[in-house]
Design an enzyme around this catalytic site. Structure first.
Site, short mmCIF file in Angstrom:
data_model
loop_
_atom_site.label_atom_id
_atom_site.label_comp_id
_atom_site.label_asym_id
_atom_site.label_seq_id
_atom_site.Cartn_x
_atom_site.Cartn_y
_atom_site.Cartn_z
N LYS A 21 40.88 -60.73 -76.35
CA LYS A 21 39.81 -59.96 -77.01
C LYS A 21 40.25 -59.55 -78.41
CE LYS A 21 38.47 -55.83 -75.21
NZ LYS A 21 38.45 -54.80 -76.27
N SER A 22 41.44 -58.99 -78.54
CA SER A 22 41.92 -58.51 -79.84
C SER A 22 41.99 -59.66 -80.85
CB SER A 22 43.33 -57.91 -79.71
OG SER A 22 43.29 -56.77 -78.90
N ARG A 26 39.74 -60.45 -84.41
CA ARG A 26 40.43 -60.63 -85.69
C ARG A 26 40.13 -62.00 -86.30
NH1 ARG A 26 42.73 -56.73 -82.82
NH2 ARG A 26 44.19 -55.26 -83.74
N GLY A 99 35.28 -50.45 -79.52
CA GLY A 99 36.09 -49.67 -80.45
C GLY A 99 36.75 -50.55 -81.50
N ARG A 127 33.72 -41.59 -78.99
CA ARG A 127 35.16 -41.84 -79.19
C ARG A 127 35.58 -41.38 -80.60
NH1 ARG A 127 36.58 -47.71 -77.12
NH2 ARG A 127 38.68 -46.90 -77.47
N GLN A 174 44.33 -50.37 -83.73
CA GLN A 174 43.01 -50.32 -84.36
C GLN A 174 43.06 -49.57 -85.68
OE1 GLN A 174 40.20 -48.86 -81.47
NE2 GLN A 174 40.28 -50.73 -80.26
N ASP A 319 46.31 -50.82 -72.29
CA ASP A 319 45.07 -51.18 -71.59
C ASP A 319 45.30 -51.53 -70.12
OD1 ASP A 319 43.63 -50.74 -73.87
OD2 ASP A 319 43.53 -52.84 -74.47
N LYS A 346 39.78 -43.71 -74.52
CA LYS A 346 39.39 -45.13 -74.41
C LYS A 346 37.91 -45.19 -74.01
CE LYS A 346 43.31 -46.82 -75.61
NZ LYS A 346 43.42 -47.50 -76.90
N ARG A 350 40.51 -42.47 -69.32
CA ARG A 350 41.09 -43.31 -68.25
C ARG A 350 42.08 -42.57 -67.38
NH1 ARG A 350 41.47 -49.07 -71.51
NH2 ARG A 350 39.27 -49.59 -71.19
C1 S3P Z 1 43.08 -52.88 -79.63
C2 S3P Z 1 43.99 -51.85 -79.68
C3 S3P Z 1 44.13 -50.83 -78.63
C4 S3P Z 1 43.49 -51.27 -77.32
C5 S3P Z 1 42.13 -51.88 -77.52
C6 S3P Z 1 42.21 -53.09 -78.46
C7 S3P Z 1 42.99 -53.81 -80.77
O1 S3P Z 1 43.50 -49.64 -79.06
O2 S3P Z 1 43.39 -50.17 -76.45
O3 S3P Z 1 41.59 -52.30 -76.29
O4 S3P Z 1 42.38 -54.88 -80.63
O5 S3P Z 1 43.54 -53.48 -81.83
P1 S3P Z 1 44.30 -48.57 -79.98
O6 S3P Z 1 44.81 -49.33 -81.10
O7 S3P Z 1 43.30 -47.56 -80.42
O8 S3P Z 1 45.35 -47.99 -79.08
#
Ligand code: S3P
Length: 437
Positions: A21-22, A26, A99, A127, A174, A319, A346, A350
């Site tokens: 996902k991350s 990007r 987020g 959030r 993030q 996560d 989150k 959680r």
């Molecule tokens: C993510 C960073 C994490 C993670 C989120 C995805 C990202 O959050 O919990 O599911 O893609 O950069 P934080 O950076 O706020 O901890």
């Protein structure tokens, strides 16, 4: 969508893990902001969160097409508009539940010569956003948020971006990525000092795209720079693989092979912890794909022992904590999870959602301000119950795995939330032979 997952007699099989996902977010955002050359993103995660990012890039004027490969998996074709090429969007930009979409795109919208608004669902709009508004405002961006600049909807109203020296208050990829993206268009060199390492996919991908992003231990330096578009093959998401790892390890008769999982060391804290817990987990066929290490992960029925999870490893498995808590429920001894207060902000709180769920199933578990204490029991028999995940996809999937390991099943009222990060989750579960009603 109400789903009941029943106890399963045996778990056997091979699972192709969906795209990370991350990295999917990007790949879309960075290539949208890169020089105009068509590129393709393969093994993109077709989850709701990542499509929120695609839709917003389109509303900002980026030409993105979605084609299907021969296995009907989407290929995302992005034709970037360059660092300064976004257009003013005609309506409010919808981040849904995501987020990552909100915080990363905030870095891209800061200091533009147009107005834009980011908003999302009830969970997202509650959030914390001061954590990005504050550094972006310090850079010169004009941003307004609900309740005294604390929550989305967020309004971006121009400004001129300058570099900053920013000490991060929390280890968050993030926040870090948001500032990096803004710094690419700022005047001068920005320095970000981290308290601990968090996932580094932005740094890796931007470097591969020719951006001037360098790292010295916990410090990151960003010089304003253009980027070249690149094709991306997205590795499998270790956060999605985590559900099958725990299912395979905790189930009394199982053997699972998880294919093509990203094992970047800023993401693989769960492997370290499961090994500490005596899990039978093997990492096979290691290789590198587009600057990210991947491997197959083989797991088998194991007798777990308890462990402590705290300190710098927390951001490397943040996560995965709900599903690790389920594993700790079956381990011999007391597992303590500390320094994980970020879990409170989150998709749901959680700590509360995990503890309430496991407690209702009969686990001896206590919440703490920054984690939880779990008194494990290898002979645990999880009790039946009907639960809501509070709009949190990772809690939904934790509940589903608990169902597989339970005596009389687990009912999940809002099973559809799995689509946020794992659209094929229920299909994969039944392919493994799980009984679902
Ligand atoms: C993510 C960073 C994490 C993670 C989120 C995805 C990202 O959050 O919990 O599911 O893609 O950069 P934080 O950076 O706020 O901890």
């Amino acid at each position: 969508m109400s789903v009941t997952v029943l106890k399963s007699n045996q778990l056997r099989g091979e699972i192709n893990i969906p795209g990370d996902k991350s990295i999917s977010h990007r790949a879309v955002i960075f290539n949208s902001m890169a020089s105009s050359k068509k590129i393709s993103i393969r093994n993109f995660l077709p989850g709701e969160d990542c499509y929120s990012t695609v839709n917003i890039m389109r509303e900002l004027g980026v030409d993105i097409k979605i084609e299907n490969d021969k296995n009907s998996k989407p290929i995302i074709i992005v034709n970037g508009v360059g660092l300064h090429g976004f257009h003013e969007p005609a309506s409010i930009l919808n981040c849904g539940n995501s987020g990552t979409t909100t915080r990363l795109i905030s870095g891209a919208l800061a200091g533009r010569d147009f107005i834009s608004i980011l908003s999302g669902d009830k969970s997202l709009n509650s959030r914390p956003m001061a954590r990005i508004i504050q550094p972006l405002s310090e850079m010169g961006a004009r941003i307004f948020g609900r309740e005294n600049n604390r929550f989305a909807p967020l309004i971006f109203a121009g400004g001129l971006l300058d570099s900053i020296n920013y000490k991060m208050p929390v280890a968050s990829a993030q926040i870090k990525s948001c500032i990096i993206i803004a710094a690419l268009r700022a005047k001068g060199i920005t320095k970000i000092s981290q308290t601990a390492i968090s996932r580094d996919h932005s740094e890796r991908m931007l470097l591969a795209m020719g951006a001037k992003v360098t790292q010295d231990k916990l410090d990151i330096y960003i010089e304003p720079s253009d980027m070249d578009s690149i094709d991306v093959e997205v590795p499998g998401d270790i956060s999605s693989a985590a559900f099958w790892m725990i299912a395979g390890i905790c189930h009394p008769d199982s053997e699972l092979l998880l294919k093509n999982v990203g094992i970047n060391k800023t993401r693989s804290g769960i492997i370290t912890i499961l090994k500490n817990m005596n899990a039978k987990i093997e990492i096979l066929n290691k290789k590198d794909v587009a600057g990210e290490p991947i491997a197959d992960i083989y797991v088998r029925t194991s007798d777990l022992r308890s462990t402590e999870i705290s300190g710098d490893i927390i951001p490397l498995l943040i996560d995965e904590i709900p599903i690790i808590a389920l594993a700790a429920s079956f381990a011999e001894g007391v597992t303590e999870i500390k320094n994980a207060e970020e879990l409170r902000v989150k998709e749901s709180d959680r700590i509360t959602t995990t503890v309430n769920f496991l407690k209702s199933c009969g686990v001896e578990i206590l919440p703490t301000k920054d984690g939880m204490i779990i008194n494990g029991n290898p002979d645990l028999s999880l009790k039946y119950g009907s639960f809501s995940s509070e709009m949190d996809h990772r809690i939904t999937m934790t509940m589903a795995v608990a169902g597989l390991l339970s005596s009389n099943g687990v009912n999940i009222i809002d099973g559809e939330t799995a689509n946020v990060s794992y659209p094929n989750f229920w299909k994969e579960l039944s392919n493994l032979g799980a009984k679902i009603e």
